[in-house]
Design an enzyme around this catalytic site. Structure first.
Site, short mmCIF file in Angstrom:
data_model
loop_
_atom_site.label_atom_id
_atom_site.label_comp_id
_atom_site.label_asym_id
_atom_site.label_seq_id
_atom_site.Cartn_x
_atom_site.Cartn_y
_atom_site.Cartn_z
N SER A 1 0.74 -1.13 0.01
CA SER A 1 -0.06 0.02 0.10
C SER A 1 0.87 1.21 0.18
CB SER A 1 -0.98 0.00 1.12
OG SER A 1 -0.16 -0.08 2.46
N GLU A 2 2.21 1.20 0.87
CA GLU A 2 2.88 2.26 0.63
C GLU A 2 4.15 1.82 0.84
OE1 GLU A 2 -0.63 5.04 1.76
OE2 GLU A 2 0.17 3.15 2.61
N THR A 3 5.29 2.57 0.08
CA THR A 3 6.71 2.37 0.33
C THR A 3 7.28 3.68 0.74
OG1 THR A 3 6.81 0.73 -1.11
CG2 THR A 3 8.95 1.84 -0.78
N HIS B 1 1.72 3.80 8.79
CA HIS B 1 2.48 2.62 8.86
C HIS B 1 3.56 2.86 8.28
CE1 HIS B 1 1.03 1.69 4.76
NE2 HIS B 1 1.83 0.42 4.83
N TRP C 1 -9.51 2.88 -0.57
CA TRP C 1 -8.82 3.70 -1.07
C TRP C 1 -8.41 3.47 -2.67
CZ3 TRP C 1 -3.11 5.47 -0.46
CH2 TRP C 1 -2.31 4.63 -0.22
#
Length: 268
Positions: free
Chosen positions: A43-45, A73, A198
């Protein structure tokens, strides 16, 4: 480039929310960071670089679709790596929008200090409720700073059982980054549950998100008349954190587990 995958907001491996963490030695282009985030597929880096100030690090966040201004996170994941590698117990992350995030650790617990944002009344399109599988909502609000729509429902079991139609959800609204659905907790030790969808800006569902507490903590503090609360994200991976509202700051306290470490050798 040193890289990691860290499960955030959990004490257990393969729970919580996995984030990629990269420590580039030189400045990367936005296009390259986006490609790396797409390669990770999480979902994110987060991309973290030292600054000239001691204990201060520049941090940027990318989903597989775009740069994200603030991510809880991935911040927790990056902090876990730094606290594991060095003897320091306090650091600052400076985001691309120049938001200063103070992070501290006590043993295995990590506390992040985030800003607090207001919400305003809003309305949810019927097509969005249908896509989420919600017959009705108790309240709707909007966080202009985050571009996230908040939907409060009465039942945390219904929340956990939601199986959205993400194609329909994506078509049901424009101009937002995501929709957060939340409910009061029916059992201790938690005060409220939430889930975050999202498809507009990232993946379908963010397993455990801390960034939404910038407005969700104040929302529930007003309703529950509490400044310290326990929040539970009832996604399939699950995760939890303590939130403490302090004037214009919210403190998020939780844990993280390093799952993978290695080196990224092929990038532009």
């Amino acid at each position: 480039m040193e890289t990691y995958i860290v499960d955030s907001f959990t004490k257990e491996p393969f729970k919580g929310n996995p984030a990629g963490v990269c420590f580039p030695k030189q400045e990367l282009t936005e296009a390259t960071m986006l490609k790396i985030a797409q390669e990770f597929g999480l979902s994110e880096t987060a991309f973290v670089r030292e600054t000239s100030a001691e204990g201060v690090y520049a941090i940027r966040y990318f989903s597989p679709k775009q740069e994200i201004p603030l991510c809880g996170h991935a911040t927790l994941a990056a902090a876990k790596v730094l606290f594991t590698q060095t003897p320091q117990t306090e650091i600052h992350f400076l985001t691309h929008q120049q938001v200063d995030l103070f992070i501290s650790c006590r043993g295995e617990e990590i506390t992040m200090q985030f800003p607090v944002y207001d919400t305003e009344p809003a309305a949810a399109p019927p097509a969005m409720l249908a896509a989420l599988g919600l017959p009705a909502v108790l309240n709707t609000a909007f966080s202009p700073k985050n571009k996230i729509l908040l939907l409060e429902i009465a039942d945390d079991q219904l929340l956990a059982a939601l199986r959205p139609d993400f194609n329909a959800l994506l078509q049901s609204h424009t101009g937002i980054n995501g929709v957060l659905v939340t409910a009061p907790a029916s059992h201790a030790p938690y005060d409220y549950h939430y889930r975050y969808f999202w498809p507009w800006a990232g993946t379908t569902e963010d397993p455990v998100t801390g960034g939404v507490q910038t407005f969700l903590a104040k929302y529930w503090s007003t309703r529950l008349h509490k400044s310290v609360m326990q929040a539970f994200q009832s996604s399939s991976r699950t995760g939890s954190m303590q939130v403490e509202l302090q004037a214009d700051k919210v403190l998020l306290t939780s844990h993280a587990v390093i799952i993978l470490e290695g080196k990224l050798v092929a990038f532009e």
